[in-house]
Design a protein around this motif. Structure first.
Motif, short mmCIF file in Angstrom:
data_model
loop_
_atom_site.label_atom_id
_atom_site.label_comp_id
_atom_site.label_asym_id
_atom_site.label_seq_id
_atom_site.Cartn_x
_atom_site.Cartn_y
_atom_site.Cartn_z
N PHE A 22 1.00 -1.12 0.09
CA PHE A 22 -0.11 0.00 -0.09
C PHE A 22 0.86 1.20 -0.03
O PHE A 22 0.49 2.37 -0.49
N TYR A 23 2.33 1.20 0.38
CA TYR A 23 3.03 2.29 0.51
C TYR A 23 3.39 2.91 -0.80
O TYR A 23 3.72 4.23 -0.68
N PRO A 24 3.83 2.16 -1.58
CA PRO A 24 4.57 2.66 -2.89
C PRO A 24 3.59 3.92 -3.64
O PRO A 24 3.75 4.94 -3.76
N GLN A 25 2.07 3.66 -3.41
CA GLN A 25 1.26 4.32 -4.24
C GLN A 25 0.89 5.65 -3.17
O GLN A 25 0.80 6.62 -3.74
N CYS A 58 -6.33 3.11 2.87
CA CYS A 58 -7.20 3.48 1.74
C CYS A 58 -7.74 4.84 2.20
O CYS A 58 -8.14 5.60 1.20
N LEU A 59 -7.75 5.11 3.38
CA LEU A 59 -8.45 6.53 4.00
C LEU A 59 -7.34 7.63 3.50
O LEU A 59 -7.49 8.79 3.38
N ILE A 60 -6.19 7.15 3.58
CA ILE A 60 -5.03 8.00 3.29
C ILE A 60 -5.01 8.41 1.76
O ILE A 60 -4.82 9.73 1.41
N TYR A 61 -5.16 7.42 1.06
CA TYR A 61 -5.31 7.60 -0.38
C TYR A 61 -6.52 8.64 -0.79
O TYR A 61 -6.40 9.73 -1.34
N ILE A 62 -7.57 8.40 0.01
CA ILE A 62 -8.74 9.36 -0.49
C ILE A 62 -8.47 10.82 0.04
O ILE A 62 -8.95 11.73 -0.57
N ASN A 63 -7.64 10.86 1.27
CA ASN A 63 -7.25 12.06 1.77
C ASN A 63 -6.41 12.80 0.72
O ASN A 63 -6.79 14.14 0.58
N GLN A 64 -5.63 12.03 0.21
CA GLN A 64 -4.59 12.70 -0.79
C GLN A 64 -5.30 13.01 -2.05
O GLN A 64 -5.17 13.95 -2.46
#
Length: 383
Positions: free
Chosen positions: A153-156, A227-233
């Motif tokens: 999950f971290y590379p993205q 996934c929540l971090i992705y959405i925040n980004q």
């Protein structure tokens, strides 16, 4: 890493310590038995099994080992266990010997003539395998693919932060992925932490072992967080005017409507809570079937994989391959090929992830090796 033999040897002692800490101020007349929940032996080997009492018994106690399940017609062809053992007066433990013969599984329930023993449903599951070394290898593989899937999950997230942009990362994938891992977390938490659900599982599968481990719970909750971090980004970085499509919203509506209707059925006792949790695992599996499609199509439409981290793909591919490999080795070691289909969510995660990862790698390394530069050229021309 401690071997399974050492773990099983110390298990009764740890359980006894836990009981003393928990019930020190409780009813002193209650007596509990402790024994290993599962014992794994290599074929043609022997092992000593210890049954422990929470306090010294005031009379000699006969403990019967009642065989309730065997993977073969005659359990004695799998393992030799005594029909009963004697716990002497004023003692707290008794040890007996078991001998493994052929690969298979045998489940025994412990029954006692001592009226003060409370946990009458105590059981020991004996599993005879081809090789203990192969069992250890399986454990190592399990931890490697667990780490690979977790780190994937971290590379993205790093890619998004470095570019300060989520252009190239499909929002339908983000929405579906979050829903899938929330559903998977509900399934794992229920089967791992909720006593009522675990009791329902044992009633339906009296000879089975709970398929959810602590690392499964951690993995799913960790995935929800990322996934929540992705959405925040996606909310704060450049997005290129992208939004969740109507088709994705429709699919999400179907999934969550199914979950809400199912909870009313569970409350009304039309279905068991265990079934309700399994419905969540099927939601996760369904999401896995479709969540990568929007990203594949976006890459095709843009003729580029820029913005979609290949590091995520490579780690996910590693985890999926190792997950399938572990299932195959475990099935061989136990002569139980149905184990591959015993956890459809886990098997589906591995299989479908591998298929789409191969497609993503083909797009990245073969089809769209050069990212498009027309936007930069257009800006230069305008200058």
């Amino acid at each position: 890493m401690c071997g399974p033999g050492l773990t099983k040897r110390w298990l009764p002692a740890w359980l006894l310590l836990l009981w003393r800490l928990t019930y020190v101020s409780g009813d002193k007349s209650r007596v509990y038995l402790f024994a290993p929940d599962a014992v794994t032996l290599e074929e043609y080997s022997k092992a000593n099994i210890t049954i422990t009492s929470s306090s010294p018994v005031n009379q000699s106690t006969v403990i019967q080992l009642n065989v309730t399940y065997s993977s073969r017609c005659n359990y004695s062809s799998v393992i030799t266990v005594p029909e009963q053992v004697l716990l002497p007066v004023e003692t707290t433990s008794v040890t007996f010997n078991v001998t493994a013969h052929d690969v298979g599984q045998v489940t025994t329930y412990l029954l006692s003539n001592h009226t003060d023993f409370n946990n009458l449903s105590l059981r020991i599951r004996f599993m005879v395998v081809h090789s203990n070394v192969l069992s250890e290898i399986n454990q190592v593989i399990g931890w490697i693919y667990f780490l690979a899937w977790s780190v994937s999950f971290y590379p993205q997230a790093w890619e998004n932060w470095k570019r300060k942009s989520v252009v190239g990362l499909n929002f339908d994938f983000l929405a579906l992925n979050l829903t899938g891992f929330i559903a998977y977390s509900v399934f794992n938490i229920g089967l791992f932490w909720v006593p009522y659900v675990k009791e329902e599982f044992l009633k339906r599968n009296p000879n089975g072992i709970n398929p959810v481990n602590a690392n499964d719970v951690f993995f799913s909750l960790h995935a929800v967080l990322l996934c929540l971090i992705y959405i925040n980004q996606a909310a704060i970085y450049e997005r290129g005017g992208q939004k969740v499509s109507r088709m994705a919203l429709f699919l999400l509506l179907i999934g969550w409507t199914f979950a809400v209707v199912s909870i009313f059925l569970a409350v009304a006792k039309w279905i068991m809570w265990l079934d309700y949790l399994y419905y969540f695992s099927y939601i996760k599996l369904a999401v896995t079937l479709v969540k990568y499609v929007p990203q594949v199509y976006m890459n095709y439409r843009r003729q580029s994989t820029e913005g979609w981290s290949i590091g995520n793909v490579l780690l996910d591919f590693t985890g999926g391959i190792l997950s399938i490999l572990q299932m195959i080795l475990q099935s061989h070691n136990n002569d139980e090929w149905q184990l591959i289909f015993g956890d459809p969510t886990k098997f589906g995660l591995g299989l479908f992830s591998v298929v789409f990862d191969i497609l993503f790698m083909t797009q990245h390394y073969c089809l769209y090796r050069r990212p498009p530069e027309y936007e930069a050229v257009s800006e230069q021309q305008q200058d």
